[in-house]
Motif scaffolding. Structure first.
Motif, PDB file in Angstrom:
ATOM      1  N   THR A 194       5.068   9.213   0.623  1.00 53.60           N
ATOM      2  CA  THR A 194       6.074   8.293  -0.416  1.00 53.60           C
ATOM      3  C   THR A 194       7.195   7.855   0.732  1.00 53.60           C
ATOM      4  O   THR A 194       7.690   6.589   0.961  1.00 53.60           O
ATOM      5  CB  THR A 194       6.258   8.595  -1.419  1.00 53.60           C
ATOM      6  N   LEU A 195       7.990   9.168   0.769  1.00 54.27           N
ATOM      7  CA  LEU A 195       9.022   9.110   1.555  1.00 54.27           C
ATOM      8  C   LEU A 195       8.472   7.950   2.986  1.00 54.27           C
ATOM      9  O   LEU A 195       9.735   7.171   3.287  1.00 54.27           O
ATOM     10  CB  LEU A 195       9.965   9.931   2.108  1.00 54.27           C
ATOM     11  N   ALA A 196       8.001   8.519   3.887  1.00 52.11           N
ATOM     12  CA  ALA A 196       7.322   7.663   5.131  1.00 52.11           C
ATOM     13  C   ALA A 196       7.423   6.486   4.800  1.00 52.11           C
ATOM     14  O   ALA A 196       7.643   5.408   5.535  1.00 52.11           O
ATOM     15  CB  ALA A 196       6.236   8.052   5.410  1.00 52.11           C
ATOM     16  N   VAL A 197       6.296   5.673   3.714  1.00 50.01           N
ATOM     17  CA  VAL A 197       6.402   4.285   3.727  1.00 50.01           C
ATOM     18  C   VAL A 197       7.640   3.586   3.118  1.00 50.01           C
ATOM     19  O   VAL A 197       7.603   2.455   3.267  1.00 50.01           O
ATOM     20  CB  VAL A 197       5.215   4.006   1.681  1.00 50.01           C
ATOM     21  N   ILE A 198       8.559   4.330   2.471  1.00 47.43           N
ATOM     22  CA  ILE A 198      10.041   3.527   2.351  1.00 47.43           C
ATOM     23  C   ILE A 198      10.174   3.108   3.181  1.00 47.43           C
ATOM     24  O   ILE A 198      10.768   2.186   3.403  1.00 47.43           O
ATOM     25  CB  ILE A 198      10.718   4.075   0.939  1.00 47.43           C
ATOM     26  N   TYR A 199      10.772   3.911   4.262  1.00 50.63           N
ATOM     27  CA  TYR A 199      11.425   4.439   4.991  1.00 50.63           C
ATOM     28  C   TYR A 199      10.424   3.362   5.918  1.00 50.63           C
ATOM     29  O   TYR A 199      11.593   2.003   7.183  1.00 50.63           O
ATOM     30  CB  TYR A 199      11.244   5.352   5.934  1.00 50.63           C
ATOM     31  N   SER A 219      -1.848   8.912  -5.844  1.00 51.39           N
ATOM     32  CA  SER A 219      -0.993   7.468  -5.224  1.00 51.39           C
ATOM     33  C   SER A 219      -0.483   6.408  -5.960  1.00 51.39           C
ATOM     34  O   SER A 219       0.213   5.984  -6.001  1.00 51.39           O
ATOM     35  CB  SER A 219      -1.205   7.648  -4.056  1.00 51.39           C
ATOM     36  N   LEU A 220      -2.145   5.832  -6.522  1.00 55.07           N
ATOM     37  CA  LEU A 220      -2.128   4.708  -7.542  1.00 55.07           C
ATOM     38  C   LEU A 220      -0.591   5.176  -8.446  1.00 55.07           C
ATOM     39  O   LEU A 220      -0.383   4.088  -8.642  1.00 55.07           O
ATOM     40  CB  LEU A 220      -3.606   4.803  -8.154  1.00 55.07           C
ATOM     41  N   PHE A 221      -0.279   6.027  -9.311  1.00 54.14           N
ATOM     42  CA  PHE A 221       0.666   6.351 -10.180  1.00 54.14           C
ATOM     43  C   PHE A 221       1.978   6.290  -9.294  1.00 54.14           C
ATOM     44  O   PHE A 221       3.625   5.321 -10.377  1.00 54.14           O
ATOM     45  CB  PHE A 221       0.377   6.717 -11.060  1.00 54.14           C
ATOM     46  N   LEU A 222       2.118   7.417  -8.404  1.00 54.35           N
ATOM     47  CA  LEU A 222       3.427   7.422  -7.905  1.00 54.35           C
ATOM     48  C   LEU A 222       3.453   7.277  -6.980  1.00 54.35           C
ATOM     49  O   LEU A 222       5.192   6.773  -6.869  1.00 54.35           O
ATOM     50  CB  LEU A 222       3.400   9.974  -7.575  1.00 54.35           C
ATOM     51  N   MET A 223       2.900   6.644  -5.608  1.00 55.64           N
ATOM     52  CA  MET A 223       3.499   6.015  -4.322  1.00 55.64           C
ATOM     53  C   MET A 223       3.500   4.603  -5.213  1.00 55.64           C
ATOM     54  O   MET A 223       4.699   4.179  -4.206  1.00 55.64           O
ATOM     55  CB  MET A 223       2.800   6.096  -3.400  1.00 55.64           C
ATOM     56  N   LEU A 224       3.160   4.105  -4.884  1.00 56.19           N
ATOM     57  CA  LEU A 224       2.535   2.723  -5.322  1.00 56.19           C
ATOM     58  C   LEU A 224       3.714   1.670  -6.036  1.00 56.19           C
ATOM     59  O   LEU A 224       4.302   0.666  -5.327  1.00 56.19           O
ATOM     60  CB  LEU A 224       1.369   1.848  -5.181  1.00 56.19           C
ATOM     61  N   PRO A 225       3.506   1.840  -7.141  1.00 51.49           N
ATOM     62  CA  PRO A 225       4.815   0.940  -7.769  1.00 51.49           C
ATOM     63  C   PRO A 225       6.029   1.542  -7.413  1.00 51.49           C
ATOM     64  O   PRO A 225       7.131   0.429  -6.658  1.00 51.49           O
ATOM     65  CB  PRO A 225       4.793   1.934  -9.050  1.00 51.49           C
ATOM     66  N   THR A 252      -2.936   3.853   2.656  1.00 57.69           N
ATOM     67  CA  THR A 252      -4.091   4.147   2.595  1.00 57.69           C
ATOM     68  C   THR A 252      -4.557   5.386   2.446  1.00 57.69           C
ATOM     69  O   THR A 252      -5.692   5.885   1.807  1.00 57.69           O
ATOM     70  CB  THR A 252      -5.066   3.196   3.005  1.00 57.69           C
ATOM     71  N   VAL A 253      -4.058   6.291   3.457  1.00 52.50           N
ATOM     72  CA  VAL A 253      -3.922   7.944   3.294  1.00 52.50           C
ATOM     73  C   VAL A 253      -4.306   8.407   2.393  1.00 52.50           C
ATOM     74  O   VAL A 253      -5.203   9.620   1.800  1.00 52.50           O
ATOM     75  CB  VAL A 253      -3.808   8.003   5.186  1.00 52.50           C
ATOM     76  N   SER A 254      -3.204   8.055   2.001  1.00 57.48           N
ATOM     77  CA  SER A 254      -2.406   9.235   1.038  1.00 57.48           C
ATOM     78  C   SER A 254      -3.559   8.947  -0.046  1.00 57.48           C
ATOM     79  O   SER A 254      -3.432   9.272  -1.528  1.00 57.48           O
ATOM     80  CB  SER A 254      -1.385   7.901  -0.296  1.00 57.48           C
ATOM     81  N   VAL A 255      -4.143   7.530  -0.920  1.00 63.36           N
ATOM     82  CA  VAL A 255      -4.706   7.652  -1.488  1.00 63.36           C
ATOM     83  C   VAL A 255      -6.057   8.401  -1.825  1.00 63.36           C
ATOM     84  O   VAL A 255      -6.595   9.380  -2.302  1.00 63.36           O
ATOM     85  CB  VAL A 255      -5.487   6.119  -1.549  1.00 63.36           C
ATOM     86  N   LEU A 295       0.034  -8.320   1.757  1.00 62.33           N
ATOM     87  CA  LEU A 295      -0.465  -7.030   3.170  1.00 62.33           C
ATOM     88  C   LEU A 295      -0.443  -5.304   2.704  1.00 62.33           C
ATOM     89  O   LEU A 295      -0.989  -4.839   3.432  1.00 62.33           O
ATOM     90  CB  LEU A 295       0.704  -7.511   4.664  1.00 62.33           C
ATOM     91  N   PHE A 296       1.271  -5.089   1.873  1.00 60.47           N
ATOM     92  CA  PHE A 296       0.950  -3.896   2.069  1.00 60.47           C
ATOM     93  C   PHE A 296       0.179  -3.359   1.119  1.00 60.47           C
ATOM     94  O   PHE A 296      -0.888  -1.889   1.308  1.00 60.47           O
ATOM     95  CB  PHE A 296       2.089  -3.855   1.145  1.00 60.47           C
ATOM     96  N   LEU A 297      -0.776  -3.992   0.115  1.00 56.06           N
ATOM     97  CA  LEU A 297      -1.466  -3.682  -1.266  1.00 56.06           C
ATOM     98  C   LEU A 297      -2.844  -3.510  -0.939  1.00 56.06           C
ATOM     99  O   LEU A 297      -3.434  -3.209  -1.429  1.00 56.06           O
ATOM    100  CB  LEU A 297      -0.801  -4.376  -2.177  1.00 56.06           C
ATOM    101  N   ILE A 298      -3.577  -4.469  -0.069  1.00 55.79           N
ATOM    102  CA  ILE A 298      -4.524  -4.776   0.031  1.00 55.79           C
ATOM    103  C   ILE A 298      -5.498  -3.692   0.335  1.00 55.79           C
ATOM    104  O   ILE A 298      -6.118  -3.533  -0.385  1.00 55.79           O
ATOM    105  CB  ILE A 298      -5.349  -6.586   0.764  1.00 55.79           C
ATOM    106  N   LEU A 299      -4.666  -2.733   1.385  1.00 51.15           N
ATOM    107  CA  LEU A 299      -5.809  -1.993   1.628  1.00 51.15           C
ATOM    108  C   LEU A 299      -5.530  -1.212   0.562  1.00 51.15           C
ATOM    109  O   LEU A 299      -6.824   0.205   0.753  1.00 51.15           O
ATOM    110  CB  LEU A 299      -4.991  -1.337   3.267  1.00 51.15           C
ATOM    111  N   PRO A 300      -4.461   0.004   0.176  1.00 57.11           N
ATOM    112  CA  PRO A 300      -4.503   1.072  -1.320  1.00 57.11           C
ATOM    113  C   PRO A 300      -5.635   0.519  -2.397  1.00 57.11           C
ATOM    114  O   PRO A 300      -6.188   1.623  -2.484  1.00 57.11           O
ATOM    115  CB  PRO A 300      -3.324   0.934  -0.808  1.00 57.11           C
TER     116      PRO A 300
END
Length: 402
Positions: free
Chosen positions: A126-131, A155-161, A146-149, A193-198
């Motif tokens: 998540t740190l990497a994604v925000i960066y 990840s659906l609850f922790l990373m994506l929001p 997507t890898v995180s999922v 673009l960000f959400l479709i794959l995850p």
């Protein structure tokens, strides 16, 4: 220079105090997760163990080293973020109090106690994604999400929001946030673009797990029980976690949702410090003038509590909002370029802080595997005294330091 050393000393001491309360070797549950992979075909949460097996022999020592490195990296990044963002506004005592309570919080305590859990990997990613979102590398951020999922569907609850929050804030840092901005053409494109794959990954895992997950139950159980350091009871529990459908988990657990969220011990012991951190965020970034951001951050902070409807590890789930709020504070700080103003705590804020401080430091946590914290309450009182001394020395604004 002396003030900077004192500041990093404050954060590091708080983190070490929290880690020291519960640090242990990876338990059998976390070891089992790293032993799982795709040897029987696709299975949820199998990616981390699959990648691990490419580079290391799967044994307890390798899992210990990997778990320690992951926890150390996460801790270094958190300390680095806190130090850097505090130095940006050295006269902000609110900012110091925010990071102090975070490093004393139950999230840090449980991170050490649950060393080796896949949640740590999710938050590192998540740190990497925000960066990457900050650098406008949306597609690369989407790939990591997507890898995180596939590492853990949590990840659906922790990373994506919180990642979507970052996308919204970085796209409009200088104007009051309005919910209608989400529907602007440029924002919709970037969010898609960000959400479709995850999201496609979450849907795939959900359908696969719902209809084919139990197919591997017998093979998974026999594989785990043949590992010398995995007890049969743990093998059975992990097999259930990996193969039981989400709908069945919901049927079993959702009836406890209201109690776990609103009337549990954690509601009080974790909820008050969380509300204090939200209040500090409101004051630090003057979000009364941009209430939409505050509402959005508040919602995102508590989204992980939805996990109470499908999982029974109440106290672990209650720790996640602390990390989400830490990330949200970091995101807001990255777009905050106002000059620091000296703000004194009101009497009510001081009481609020002291109450939160006592709750995160002195109240024993309900730990896993029947374990108890390493420090007694009298020892805790002695150990936290240096924190008050350092806070007193840091209370004076930088402009008045000699």
């Amino acid at each position: 220079m002396g003030r900077k050393l004192l500041l990093i000393g404050l954060y590091l001491y708080a983190l070490l105090f929290s880690v020291g309360r519960t640090l242990r070797l990876p338990n059998k549950w976390s070891e089992s997760h790293w032993m799982m992979d795709y040897r029987f075909g696709f299975i949820k949460r199998g990616l981390a163990g699959e990648i691990f097996g490419w580079f290391c022999t799967k044994d307890e020592f390798s899992i210990l080293i990997l778990s320690a490195v992951i926890l150390l990296l996460l801790s270094v990044f958190m300390i680095g973020i806190a130090f850097k963002e505090t130095i940006k506004r050295e006269n902000s005592f609110y900012r110091i109090l925010f990071f102090l309570i975070f490093f004393l919080s139950q999230y840090i305590v449980f991170s050490a106690h649950l060393i080796g859990y896949l949640d740590h990997v999710v938050f590192l990613l998540t740190l990497a994604v925000i960066y990457l979102i900050r650098k406008d590398r949306i597609f690369q951020a989407s790939l990591i999400a997507t890898v995180s999922v596939f590492i853990h569907e949590i990840s659906l609850f922790l990373m994506l929001p919180v990642s979507v929050f970052a996308l919204l804030i970085f796209e409009s840092p200088k104007i009051p946030f309005l919910f209608k901005n989400i529907l602007s053409k440029g924002m919709v494109k970037k969010m898609a673009l960000f959400l479709i794959l995850p999201f496609l990954s979450v849907i795939f895992i959900s359908f696969f797990h719902e209809y084919d997950g139990t197919t591997y139950a017998f093979k998974v159980f026999n594989y785990l029980r043949e590992i010398p350091f995995i007890p049969d009871k743990v093998a059975q529990s992990v097999t259930s976690g990996y193969t039981q459908s989400f709908s069945l988990s919901f049927q079993e657990q959702h009836k406890h949702f209201i109690q776990r969220v609103f009337i549990s011990k954690a509601t009080l012991f974790y909820g008050i410090p969380l509300l204090f951190l939200l209040w500090i965020t409101l004051k630090e970034f003057e979000l009364k003038e941009n209430i939409g951001v505050f509402i959005l951050l508040s919602v995102i902070t508590f989204i992980p509590l939805l996990l109470h409807s499908i999982a029974y590890d109440t106290y672990r789930i209650w720790t996640f909002p602390f990390m989400i709020l830490f990330l949200g504070f970091w995101i807001l700080s990255l777009t905050d370029h106002k000059n620091a103003q000296v703000k004194n705590l009101s009497a009510l804020e001081t009481v609020f802080f002291v109450t939160s401080f006592l709750l995160v430091t002195l109240i024993p946590n309900v730990l896993f595997d029947g374990e108890t914290e390493r420090f007694s309450i009298p020892v805790k009182i002695i150990l936290v005294l240096p924190l008050f001394l350092m806070l007193y020395l840091l209370k004076k604004p930088q402009s008045k330091q000699v």
